[in-house]
Motif scaffolding. Sequence first.
Motif, PDB file in Angstrom:
ATOM      1  N   GLY A 116     -28.094   4.129  25.283  1.00 41.91           N
ATOM      2  CA  GLY A 116     -29.019   5.004  25.983  1.00 41.91           C
ATOM      3  C   GLY A 116     -30.372   5.083  25.295  1.00 41.91           C
ATOM      4  O   GLY A 116     -31.424   4.996  25.936  1.00 41.91           O
ATOM      5  N   THR A 117     -30.339   5.237  23.987  1.00 42.88           N
ATOM      6  CA  THR A 117     -31.614   5.409  23.279  1.00 42.88           C
ATOM      7  C   THR A 117     -32.474   4.143  23.385  1.00 42.88           C
ATOM      8  O   THR A 117     -33.698   4.211  23.391  1.00 42.88           O
ATOM      9  CB  THR A 117     -31.394   5.867  21.817  1.00 42.88           C
ATOM     10  OG1 THR A 117     -32.599   6.466  21.333  1.00 42.88           O
ATOM     11  CG2 THR A 117     -30.958   4.736  20.908  1.00 42.88           C
ATOM     12  N   HIS A 144     -32.740  13.021  24.174  1.00 49.06           N
ATOM     13  CA  HIS A 144     -32.994  11.668  24.660  1.00 49.06           C
ATOM     14  C   HIS A 144     -32.503  10.579  23.713  1.00 49.06           C
ATOM     15  O   HIS A 144     -32.728   9.405  23.982  1.00 49.06           O
ATOM     16  CB  HIS A 144     -34.485  11.485  24.959  1.00 49.06           C
ATOM     17  CG  HIS A 144     -34.985  12.401  26.040  1.00 49.06           C
ATOM     18  ND1 HIS A 144     -34.599  12.279  27.356  1.00 49.06           N
ATOM     19  CD2 HIS A 144     -35.806  13.486  25.998  1.00 49.06           C
ATOM     20  CE1 HIS A 144     -35.180  13.228  28.089  1.00 49.06           C
ATOM     21  NE2 HIS A 144     -35.916  13.976  27.287  1.00 49.06           N
ATOM     22  N   ASP A 242     -34.645  10.725  32.732  1.00 50.70           N
ATOM     23  CA  ASP A 242     -33.574  10.207  31.873  1.00 50.70           C
ATOM     24  C   ASP A 242     -32.245  10.563  32.539  1.00 50.70           C
ATOM     25  O   ASP A 242     -31.784  11.699  32.481  1.00 50.70           O
ATOM     26  CB  ASP A 242     -33.688  10.826  30.473  1.00 50.70           C
ATOM     27  CG  ASP A 242     -32.598  10.321  29.538  1.00 50.70           C
ATOM     28  OD1 ASP A 242     -31.627   9.704  30.022  1.00 50.70           O
ATOM     29  OD2 ASP A 242     -32.701  10.571  28.320  1.00 50.70           O
ATOM     30  N   GLN A 245     -27.044  10.550  31.148  1.00 54.13           N
ATOM     31  CA  GLN A 245     -25.801  11.336  31.222  1.00 54.13           C
ATOM     32  C   GLN A 245     -25.514  11.831  32.639  1.00 54.13           C
ATOM     33  O   GLN A 245     -24.357  11.918  33.049  1.00 54.13           O
ATOM     34  CB  GLN A 245     -25.860  12.524  30.241  1.00 54.13           C
ATOM     35  CG  GLN A 245     -24.542  13.219  30.095  1.00 54.13           C
ATOM     36  CD  GLN A 245     -24.413  14.106  28.861  1.00 54.13           C
ATOM     37  OE1 GLN A 245     -23.655  15.054  28.872  1.00 54.13           O
ATOM     38  NE2 GLN A 245     -25.116  13.821  27.777  1.00 54.13           N
ATOM     39  N   LYS A 271     -24.599   4.966  29.676  1.00 55.00           N
ATOM     40  CA  LYS A 271     -23.269   5.593  29.708  1.00 55.00           C
ATOM     41  C   LYS A 271     -22.337   4.997  30.761  1.00 55.00           C
ATOM     42  O   LYS A 271     -21.681   4.008  30.499  1.00 55.00           O
ATOM     43  CB  LYS A 271     -23.410   7.098  29.873  1.00 55.00           C
ATOM     44  CG  LYS A 271     -24.036   7.770  28.620  1.00 55.00           C
ATOM     45  CD  LYS A 271     -23.623   9.190  28.489  1.00 55.00           C
ATOM     46  CE  LYS A 271     -24.391   9.956  27.418  1.00 55.00           C
ATOM     47  NZ  LYS A 271     -23.679  10.107  26.161  1.00 55.00           N
TER      48      LYS A 271
END
Length: 422
Positions: A116-117, A144, A242, A245, A271
């Motif tokens: 994700g990052t 984030h 973002d 999630q 994710k």
Amino acid sequence: MTITQPDLSVFETVESEVRSYCRSWPTVFDRAQGSRMTDEDGHIYLDFFAGAGSLNYGHNNPVLKRALIDYIERDGVTHGLDMSTTAKRAFLESFQNIVLRPRDLPYKVMFPGPTGTNAVEAALKLARKVKGRESIVSFTNAFHGMSLGSLAVTGNAFKRAGAGIPLVHGTPMPFDHYLNGTTPDFLWFERLLEDSGSGLNKPAAVIVETVQGEGGINVARPEWLRELRALCDRQDMLLIVDDIQMGCGRTGAFFSFEESGIVPDIVTVSKSISGYGLPLALTLFKPELDLWEPGEHNGTFRGNNPAFVTAAATLDTYWADGQMEKQTLARGEIVESHLKAIAEEHPEAVVEYRGRGLVWGLEFHDKSLANKIAKRAFDLGLLIETSGPESEVVKLLPALTTTPEELDEGLRILARAVRDRV
Ligand SMILES: Cc1ncc(COP(=O)(O)O)c(C=O)c1O
């Protein structure tokens, strides 16, 4: 359940002190299927954590497992950087036909690194390149990611302190419901933007989660998101959602922003996009923002081909019709009704319950309670985590495939854990 002491010695002697989830759930997991995890002593736990949102279709989902095994057995390419592969073609075609086209979303797809990052870093870098400005606005209690750029737009003081250097070029603004409820939304933000004496450098972009998962299950209202979109347009700032999630159906629709009707300029996804818990991340952006030079942003693990295979199978299986969204919203109502009952049983202890789709939070006045309840739930056979700046919120994130019976079972365990600890 009777718990025998698990052998944790190698984790305690060899693994770094940085480990965390294993401290909350001190057992050694061995197998997992659907919404259940089994430890090495045969104890079965109902999983309302779902890999922090990476397992929206449950553990070892049989349809996805079959696709993966077939691919591996026929010696399909496992690693290929960003080479064109049949697995990547199949994923891009499914993503275009099942996700983007029906929603009239014109996005180009970039594969940054697999986490994700990585997707957030690519989004921030692209926004800065496009606008030629360094500053990014984020929101209070945002999360984030852990790399330095993502951390600079993350709120949590403990996580930020870990950076060890100043986190710059990010400015926080109040998220929805952060102020007293009477101050007009974005009053402060727009005033700063319009006042050349405010000290706010003109931002390249604003980054936002529609529901803050790590920040305490804070749900932005659709009208707040629409107002944010309009503000970004007025002030020539890009809007980054973002959805790492809350995307992939967690709130009902495939993208969490669909309910509000906004179209972000850039979207980050990770994710549950592979569906199977395999690492994969996407940075999506409007075609006119695609100003990258070939190879300007790269990474060894961008094209995770086994993840492309399960991702394509996930889209083909669960998203080709509108059933998944309807099912998630219906199952969310089951969760909501149980949380309402818990809140009514303990009016003095519970601040409120809140959520959308199948992400819910239960906040307590006594900020130490949520952790005690999560610990008690573990003893009773339920995996749930906490969130919020002081871990004051019990967070429910069951797989979207969790059956209504399993939801009832887990929520009854939660109700008992609350009763035992309040
Ligand atoms: C909204 C959001 N953005 C970014 C991240 C970072 O993802 P990763 O841990 O894969 O780097 C997370 C992880 O929880 C997240 O919830």
